[in-house]
Scaffold this motif. Sequence first.
Motif, mmCIF file in Angstrom:
data_model
loop_
_atom_site.group_PDB
_atom_site.id
_atom_site.type_symbol
_atom_site.label_atom_id
_atom_site.label_comp_id
_atom_site.label_asym_id
_atom_site.label_seq_id
_atom_site.Cartn_x
_atom_site.Cartn_y
_atom_site.Cartn_z
ATOM 1 N N GLU B 412 -4.192 17.152 2.391
ATOM 2 C CA GLU B 412 -3.652 16.382 1.274
ATOM 3 C C GLU B 412 -4.430 15.073 1.077
ATOM 4 O O GLU B 412 -5.449 14.855 1.721
ATOM 5 C CB GLU B 412 -2.161 16.125 1.517
ATOM 6 C CG GLU B 412 -1.371 17.417 1.340
ATOM 7 C CD GLU B 412 0.039 17.325 1.879
ATOM 8 O OE1 GLU B 412 0.952 17.555 1.092
ATOM 9 O OE2 GLU B 412 0.219 17.035 3.073
ATOM 10 N N ALA B 413 -3.917 14.233 0.232
ATOM 11 C CA ALA B 413 -4.662 13.022 -0.162
ATOM 12 C C ALA B 413 -5.076 12.182 1.035
ATOM 13 O O ALA B 413 -6.195 11.700 1.120
ATOM 14 C CB ALA B 413 -3.814 12.188 -1.116
ATOM 15 N N ARG B 414 -4.138 12.043 1.987
ATOM 16 C CA ARG B 414 -4.408 11.181 3.134
ATOM 17 C C ARG B 414 -5.632 11.675 3.916
ATOM 18 O O ARG B 414 -6.541 10.906 4.225
ATOM 19 C CB ARG B 414 -3.171 11.190 4.026
ATOM 20 C CG ARG B 414 -3.267 10.329 5.244
ATOM 21 C CD ARG B 414 -1.915 10.436 6.003
ATOM 22 N NE ARG B 414 -2.139 10.300 7.435
ATOM 23 C CZ ARG B 414 -2.295 9.129 8.042
ATOM 24 N NH1 ARG B 414 -2.266 8.031 7.349
ATOM 25 N NH2 ARG B 414 -2.481 9.076 9.348
ATOM 26 N N GLU B 415 -5.656 12.958 4.199
ATOM 27 C CA GLU B 415 -6.778 13.509 4.972
ATOM 28 C C GLU B 415 -8.076 13.371 4.181
ATOM 29 O O GLU B 415 -9.133 13.061 4.731
ATOM 30 C CB GLU B 415 -6.537 14.993 5.298
ATOM 31 C CG GLU B 415 -5.418 15.259 6.291
ATOM 32 C CD GLU B 415 -4.054 15.218 5.632
ATOM 33 O OE1 GLU B 415 -3.956 15.571 4.443
ATOM 34 O OE2 GLU B 415 -3.083 14.796 6.289
ATOM 35 N N MET B 416 -7.987 13.644 2.880
ATOM 36 C CA MET B 416 -9.189 13.557 2.043
ATOM 37 C C MET B 416 -9.749 12.146 2.008
ATOM 38 O O MET B 416 -10.963 11.943 2.056
ATOM 39 C CB MET B 416 -8.848 13.991 0.610
ATOM 40 C CG MET B 416 -9.083 15.449 0.344
ATOM 41 S SD MET B 416 -10.712 15.963 0.871
ATOM 42 C CE MET B 416 -11.696 15.190 -0.382
ATOM 43 N N LYS B 417 -8.839 11.170 1.916
ATOM 44 C CA LYS B 417 -9.305 9.784 1.859
ATOM 45 C C LYS B 417 -10.061 9.438 3.135
ATOM 46 O O LYS B 417 -11.154 8.859 3.094
ATOM 47 C CB LYS B 417 -8.113 8.829 1.696
ATOM 48 C CG LYS B 417 -7.660 8.679 0.260
ATOM 49 C CD LYS B 417 -6.518 7.691 0.206
ATOM 50 C CE LYS B 417 -5.686 7.935 -1.040
ATOM 51 N NZ LYS B 417 -4.333 7.377 -0.927
ATOM 52 N N ILE B 418 -9.484 9.807 4.272
ATOM 53 C CA ILE B 418 -10.144 9.489 5.545
ATOM 54 C C ILE B 418 -11.501 10.181 5.611
ATOM 55 O O ILE B 418 -12.517 9.570 5.974
ATOM 56 C CB ILE B 418 -9.264 9.909 6.742
ATOM 57 C CG1 ILE B 418 -7.937 9.173 6.696
ATOM 58 C CG2 ILE B 418 -9.985 9.635 8.053
ATOM 59 C CD1 ILE B 418 -6.923 9.644 7.727
ATOM 60 N N ALA B 419 -11.526 11.471 5.248
ATOM 61 C CA ALA B 419 -12.780 12.234 5.342
ATOM 62 C C ALA B 419 -13.856 11.607 4.456
ATOM 63 O O ALA B 419 -15.010 11.480 4.849
ATOM 64 C CB ALA B 419 -12.543 13.691 4.964
ATOM 65 N N LEU B 420 -13.451 11.208 3.261
ATOM 66 C CA LEU B 420 -14.437 10.624 2.339
ATOM 67 C C LEU B 420 -14.970 9.294 2.837
ATOM 68 O O LEU B 420 -16.159 9.018 2.743
ATOM 69 C CB LEU B 420 -13.804 10.446 0.954
ATOM 70 C CG LEU B 420 -14.075 11.598 -0.003
ATOM 71 C CD1 LEU B 420 -13.372 11.358 -1.320
ATOM 72 C CD2 LEU B 420 -15.570 11.771 -0.223
ATOM 73 N N ILE B 421 -14.042 8.479 3.381
ATOM 74 C CA ILE B 421 -14.499 7.184 3.908
ATOM 75 C C ILE B 421 -15.530 7.410 5.008
ATOM 76 O O ILE B 421 -16.591 6.796 5.037
ATOM 77 C CB ILE B 421 -13.298 6.356 4.428
ATOM 78 C CG1 ILE B 421 -12.451 5.885 3.256
ATOM 79 C CG2 ILE B 421 -13.780 5.168 5.257
ATOM 80 C CD1 ILE B 421 -11.145 5.258 3.649
ATOM 81 N N VAL B 422 -15.215 8.342 5.912
ATOM 82 C CA VAL B 422 -16.141 8.594 7.023
ATOM 83 C C VAL B 422 -17.462 9.146 6.495
ATOM 84 O O VAL B 422 -18.546 8.725 6.918
ATOM 85 C CB VAL B 422 -15.509 9.565 8.045
ATOM 86 C CG1 VAL B 422 -16.527 9.963 9.100
ATOM 87 C CG2 VAL B 422 -14.308 8.912 8.712
ATOM 88 N N ALA B 423 -17.387 10.076 5.552
ATOM 89 C CA ALA B 423 -18.619 10.693 5.041
ATOM 90 C C ALA B 423 -19.486 9.679 4.299
ATOM 91 O O ALA B 423 -20.704 9.730 4.383
ATOM 92 C CB ALA B 423 -18.280 11.868 4.126
ATOM 93 N N LEU B 424 -18.858 8.744 3.571
ATOM 94 C CA LEU B 424 -19.654 7.789 2.785
ATOM 95 C C LEU B 424 -20.067 6.560 3.575
ATOM 96 O O LEU B 424 -21.027 5.880 3.216
ATOM 97 C CB LEU B 424 -18.865 7.369 1.534
ATOM 98 C CG LEU B 424 -18.627 8.512 0.549
ATOM 99 C CD1 LEU B 424 -17.853 8.031 -0.666
ATOM 100 C CD2 LEU B 424 -19.950 9.144 0.110
#
Lengths: 188, 566
Positions: B412-424
């Motif tokens: 969900e949004a929470r996991e996606m936000k974390i993943a994106l922050i780490v990836a970027l």
Amino acid sequence: MKSSLIPAVRLTIVLILLLSGVYNLVIFGIAQIAPNHGKGEIVMYNGKVYYSNIGQSFTEDKYFWSRPSAVNYNAAGSGGSNMSPFNKDYLKTVQARIDTFLVHDPGIKKQDIPVGLVTASGSGLDPDLSPAGALIQVPRIARVRHLPENQVRALVHANIQRPLFGLFGPAKVNVLKLNIALDKLSLK
Amino acid sequence: MDTEISGIVCMFVATLVISFPLGRYIAKVYEGQRTLLDPVFNPVEKFLYRISGIHISREMNWKQQMAAMLTINMIWFLLGMFILMNQSWLPLNPDHNPGQSPDLAFNTAISFITNCNLQDYSGETGVSYLSQLYLMFLHFASAATGMAAAAAVFNGLKSSTTDKLGNFYNYFIKSITRILLPVSFIIAILFVFNGMPMTFLGKDTLTSLQGAIMHISRGPVAGYVAIKHLGTNGGGFFNANSAHPFENPDYFTNMVEMIAQMIIPFAMVFALGFYLKRKKLAYVIFAVMTLGFLLLVIPNISMETKGNPAIAAMGINTSAGNMEGKEVRFGAAASGYWSIATTVISTGSVNSMHDSFMPLSGMNMMLAMMVNCFYGGVGVGFLNFFVFIILAVFIGGLMVGRTPEFLGKKIEAREMKIALIVALLHPFLILTGTALASYIYVQDPSAYAAWLNNPGFHGFSEMLYQYASTTANNGSSFAGLGATTPWWNISTGFVLLFSRYLPIIGPVAIAGSLAAKKYTPESAGTLKPDTATFGLMTFAVIFIITALSFFPSLALGPIAEYFTFH
């Protein structure tokens, strides 16, 4: 975080004792039965000790030259040139090495000079030459030492170390060992 | 077959053959199952738990795990600063090396607790044997930190619903006692009998055959080099790292070092398969990683064995390849192989000088670190790949029009936000660092002339490589960069802190959040992650993010340099 501070400190202390201490002491103990008690492998000649793995600078015409070194074979400060392949100053240095080689070894064809002889190694302590790098110096050695060329060539061949198990990695010649053998040959 | 090529094939096959059973063993260790050597390890571990007052039966949620991890890392940092700055008067300093300056000690301590091992000092003159022994402890400890984090993520991916991810100390200690310590020990013994020193004597002095005085640095090298590779740490005992003939005496030790640094990154992927009983998923992940690895390593072997066209133009015999910065006993092929192996995983040890590689070989090394998840460092390599899986699941879910889920848990949004922050975060740190350094440099090129060993595009590459290496916790360098200055010590130190801990905390947080969710069994509509299609999808996500983030900077560095000659 506070609650994990005490266990972390204690764990750190006991792990340092295990990993910095016990682990190293056991390996150090086992090293006592290794070649030269783990102080680095050596060769003896004329009562003197040399480290067989640490390359030495050989620049005199009567010896097989070792590879160029960015640190002039300083075994207390290893390193490479870190020159980029198209750096103009670097390419001038290589050209100068080729010219020097041709002056000392007249009669050698330029296209036979192997690249290893005019480029610096990574450690600046490379103990080896490629077989081609040693063989191309045979005429000079024979001339300077007044030895028959085929005898010197045979000496090089006897000193070529084959790839690991004959299967893996390049063949090589240890320059120090080759030059010691050469001195011995001249004495005969 | 050419013996240089057969040597490489042998190294890769041997790594694979060892890492598969090792992966099964690692899974058993983290599951707490019985293993053959229990009678040896159980008493040791009990002793460690008792002395340090740790109760491993106490399960932790993800925040408690990370608090424990950060606390103990901070202690290592402070102790490291103290030892490095005071080594001059502390014991075990036979060569009388001076203490490190505060900024250098700051950089060194951070760089070793983060498993990066960037070294702005020379091993021969910059550290005492006491410091080397402490750095050896950090080799073990930082590797086990990454492995413990990966174990927590494994735990979080199980189908049960819980907020607990196991006990950090349990994973951490067992990673050391059951995996890193015994395997390092075996490797060190191999080294001791193949020409690597293991002594506490200082420098030796002798006269060379030709009559020059030589000082020869030695030390407890064998024990150090074993864990340096097994833990994908990479920090060298000597300045020339594994190009030094005492740190890598012959082709045999070269093979052992190469295999040692790759077995745990390989094995962690297999361990995931055994741990979750989803072997096919592990094979798909492994295949994607291997595809990426081969795409980088084959060109490098080819370019390095072909040699430098600028030297070939001088009319000499360049059949040995690009030998600048390389050792005869390894040859160009094994050096090319090493250059990518050490950069896809986060070792950063070198057996040849990366600064002198062909421009596009240098680019591939940087790409390996910019991707940072083809195998990756011990433990953390999988964590980085996990972030890309989450992104791929989300994009895949959108494409087929279903709620994205991974292993039965909703993304969900929470996991996606974390993943994106780490990836970027990764490209952000690399590019910002390089941009700032370039800006400072161009303000006054003569004042900062000592920074760069090579002019023009390659000089830019030296700076880009440094930040790529730092951010990927790799630690190798284009070593012509004069990095022993406050700017480099401090800026890379801070980049390291962000690029190490956030990419560990992020995935563990995602795992913690997934673990707490309800498990939905697979149905016909589930996007299955253990298929070739999903594997390609993940590869595409990695490729697109990397290409978009880094192509402009690579065009300014290695690609431009390539075209100066061609």
